[in-house]
Design a protein around this motif. Structure first.
Motif, PDB file in Angstrom:
ATOM      1  N   THR A  90       0.824  -1.210   0.000  1.00  0.00           N
ATOM      2  CA  THR A  90       0.000   0.000   0.000  1.00  0.00           C
ATOM      3  C   THR A  90       0.855   1.257   0.000  1.00  0.00           C
ATOM      4  OG1 THR A  90      -1.729  -1.198   1.162  1.00  0.00           O
ATOM      5  CG2 THR A  90      -1.878   1.205   1.176  1.00  0.00           C
ATOM      6  N   GLU A  91       0.578   2.123  -0.987  1.00  0.00           N
ATOM      7  CA  GLU A  91       1.313   3.382  -1.132  1.00  0.00           C
ATOM      8  C   GLU A  91       0.493   4.593  -0.710  1.00  0.00           C
ATOM      9  OE1 GLU A  91       2.481   3.360  -5.220  1.00  0.00           O
ATOM     10  OE2 GLU A  91       3.849   1.682  -4.951  1.00  0.00           O
ATOM     11  N   ALA A  92      -0.827   4.476  -0.760  1.00  0.00           N
ATOM     12  CA  ALA A  92      -1.700   5.594  -0.404  1.00  0.00           C
ATOM     13  C   ALA A  92      -2.881   5.068   0.395  1.00  0.00           C
ATOM     14  CB  ALA A  92      -2.200   6.304  -1.657  1.00  0.00           C
ATOM     15  N   MET A  93      -3.218   5.795   1.467  1.00  0.00           N
ATOM     16  CA  MET A  93      -4.336   5.368   2.292  1.00  0.00           C
ATOM     17  C   MET A  93      -5.073   6.574   2.838  1.00  0.00           C
ATOM     18  SD  MET A  93      -4.627   2.642   5.412  1.00  0.00           S
ATOM     19  CE  MET A  93      -3.512   3.435   6.527  1.00  0.00           C
ATOM     20  N   SER A  94      -6.402   6.476   2.778  1.00  0.00           N
ATOM     21  CA  SER A  94      -7.276   7.421   3.445  1.00  0.00           C
ATOM     22  C   SER A  94      -7.904   6.646   4.587  1.00  0.00           C
ATOM     23  CB  SER A  94      -8.350   7.930   2.480  1.00  0.00           C
ATOM     24  OG  SER A  94      -9.225   8.800   3.162  1.00  0.00           O
ATOM     25  N   VAL A 118       3.365   6.327   1.203  1.00  0.00           N
ATOM     26  CA  VAL A 118       3.916   7.669   0.984  1.00  0.00           C
ATOM     27  C   VAL A 118       2.844   8.757   1.102  1.00  0.00           C
ATOM     28  CG1 VAL A 118       5.901   6.937  -0.392  1.00  0.00           C
ATOM     29  CG2 VAL A 118       3.743   7.441  -1.538  1.00  0.00           C
ATOM     30  N   THR A 119       1.568   8.346   1.037  1.00  0.00           N
ATOM     31  CA  THR A 119       0.468   9.304   1.143  1.00  0.00           C
ATOM     32  C   THR A 119      -0.521   8.809   2.195  1.00  0.00           C
ATOM     33  OG1 THR A 119       0.670   9.912  -1.187  1.00  0.00           O
ATOM     34  CG2 THR A 119      -1.418  10.435  -0.099  1.00  0.00           C
ATOM     35  N   LEU A 120      -0.772   9.655   3.179  1.00  0.00           N
ATOM     36  CA  LEU A 120      -1.715   9.299   4.237  1.00  0.00           C
ATOM     37  C   LEU A 120      -2.672  10.459   4.460  1.00  0.00           C
ATOM     38  CD1 LEU A 120      -2.717   7.465   6.545  1.00  0.00           C
ATOM     39  CD2 LEU A 120      -0.982   8.538   8.011  1.00  0.00           C
ATOM     40  N   GLU A 121      -3.958  10.147   4.416  1.00  0.00           N
ATOM     41  CA  GLU A 121      -4.989  11.128   4.732  1.00  0.00           C
ATOM     42  C   GLU A 121      -5.788  10.598   5.909  1.00  0.00           C
ATOM     43  OE1 GLU A 121      -9.047  13.121   2.913  1.00  0.00           O
ATOM     44  OE2 GLU A 121      -7.597  12.253   1.528  1.00  0.00           O
ATOM     45  N   LEU A 122      -5.875  11.396   6.955  1.00  0.00           N
ATOM     46  CA  LEU A 122      -6.669  11.035   8.131  1.00  0.00           C
ATOM     47  C   LEU A 122      -7.947  11.848   8.142  1.00  0.00           C
ATOM     48  CD1 LEU A 122      -4.063  10.940  11.024  1.00  0.00           C
ATOM     49  CD2 LEU A 122      -4.967   9.027   9.701  1.00  0.00           C
ATOM     50  N   ARG A 160       3.169  12.880   1.575  1.00  0.00           N
ATOM     51  CA  ARG A 160       1.965  13.684   1.710  1.00  0.00           C
ATOM     52  C   ARG A 160       1.218  13.225   2.952  1.00  0.00           C
ATOM     53  NH1 ARG A 160      -2.042  13.722  -2.595  1.00  0.00           N
ATOM     54  NH2 ARG A 160      -2.572  15.717  -1.723  1.00  0.00           N
ATOM     55  N   PHE A 161       0.852  14.181   3.791  1.00  0.00           N
ATOM     56  CA  PHE A 161       0.065  13.896   4.994  1.00  0.00           C
ATOM     57  C   PHE A 161      -1.024  14.950   5.081  1.00  0.00           C
ATOM     58  CE2 PHE A 161      -0.558  14.483   9.676  1.00  0.00           C
ATOM     59  CZ  PHE A 161      -1.167  13.244   9.916  1.00  0.00           C
ATOM     60  N   LYS A 162      -2.266  14.493   5.112  1.00  0.00           N
ATOM     61  CA  LYS A 162      -3.402  15.399   5.160  1.00  0.00           C
ATOM     62  C   LYS A 162      -4.291  14.963   6.303  1.00  0.00           C
ATOM     63  CE  LYS A 162      -7.133  17.011   2.142  1.00  0.00           C
ATOM     64  NZ  LYS A 162      -7.739  16.852   0.811  1.00  0.00           N
ATOM     65  N   ILE A 163      -4.788  15.925   7.053  1.00  0.00           N
ATOM     66  CA  ILE A 163      -5.677  15.596   8.167  1.00  0.00           C
ATOM     67  C   ILE A 163      -6.904  16.503   8.112  1.00  0.00           C
ATOM     68  CG2 ILE A 163      -4.428  17.074   9.789  1.00  0.00           C
ATOM     69  CD1 ILE A 163      -5.062  14.820  11.893  1.00  0.00           C
ATOM     70  N   ASN A 164      -8.065  15.891   8.269  1.00  0.00           N
ATOM     71  CA  ASN A 164      -9.336  16.602   8.241  1.00  0.00           C
ATOM     72  C   ASN A 164     -10.170  16.162   9.434  1.00  0.00           C
ATOM     73  OD1 ASN A 164      -9.154  17.964   5.635  1.00  0.00           O
ATOM     74  ND2 ASN A 164      -9.238  15.912   4.761  1.00  0.00           N
ATOM     75  N   ALA A 165     -11.155  16.984   9.755  1.00  0.00           N
ATOM     76  CA  ALA A 165     -12.098  16.621  10.806  1.00  0.00           C
ATOM     77  C   ALA A 165     -13.496  16.587  10.203  1.00  0.00           C
ATOM     78  CB  ALA A 165     -12.044  17.633  11.946  1.00  0.00           C
ATOM     79  N   ALA A 166     -14.267  15.612  10.605  1.00  0.00           N
ATOM     80  CA  ALA A 166     -15.657  15.514  10.160  1.00  0.00           C
ATOM     81  C   ALA A 166     -16.443  16.688  10.719  1.00  0.00           C
ATOM     82  CB  ALA A 166     -16.252  14.189  10.626  1.00  0.00           C
TER      83      ALA A 166
END
Length: 186
Positions: free
Chosen positions: A115-119, A139-143, A166-172
């Protein structure tokens, strides 16, 4: 919420070249057996996504079949994955969109070597990110944080030795992320 009449028997007989199947609405009168037959008739399938009311179609037999689909590189499941559905499907995925609890993450993420990218949708900070660190090619993670939670050194510790680009974080909606404890020199 939309609905569509049962198209799964048609997929099973008319779409052998199908590369992506994305089910985001309820399919009237559909069964998991029909979904399994449709998937079996699509040997070129690379992307499988299912969400919403159609989640009930994904049973252990569907997971077992998806584990055999060598071309499958992207998978999205719009509900939390528990222990019972863990199959080798995850061993060869390049991209995953998942909702997992900490105990499932502990079992699942060490298997996800390709796995290279995960949300990742998380409902609690726990040690999920420690298990994310077991994914050597990531290499890419989105939380997507589903609840308010602190974002501190303890929570982020699992990411410190990774090669994330790449690291991205969001809140619902209605959730907040508190990163006030983190300092630049830590």
């Amino acid at each position: 919420h939309g609905r569509v009449s049962n198209i799964l028997p048609l997929l099973a007989t008319q779409t052998p070249c199908l590369k992506e199947l994305n089910i985001g609405i309820k399919i009237e009168n559909a069964t998991s057996v029909q979904l399994l037959r449709a998937l079996q008739a699509c040997p070129l399938l690379e992307i499988f996504k299912v969400a919403g009311e159609s989640m009930s179609l994904v049973d252990p037999a569907v997971f077992a079949h998806l584990a055999l689909v060598a071309r499958l590189s992207e998978f999205e499941l719009g509900a939390e994955i528990g222990h019972l559905l863990l199959e080798p499907i995850f061993d060869h995925l390049a991209t995953a969109y998942l909702h997992v609890n900490p105990s499932a993450a502990k079992l699942l993420f060490p298997r996800m070597k390709a796995t290279e990218a995960m949300s990742l949708h998380i409902s609690e900070p726990s040690d999920i990110l420690t298990w994310v660190a077991e994914m050597p090619r990531l290499v890419t993670l989105e939380l997507q944080c589903m609840r308010s939670m602190p974002l501190n050194r303890h929570v982020l510790a699992g990411l410190q030795n990774m090669n994330l680009q790449r690291f991205k974080i969001n809140a619902a909606a209605g959730a907040a992320i508190d990163g006030s404890e983190i300092q630049a020199d830590q």
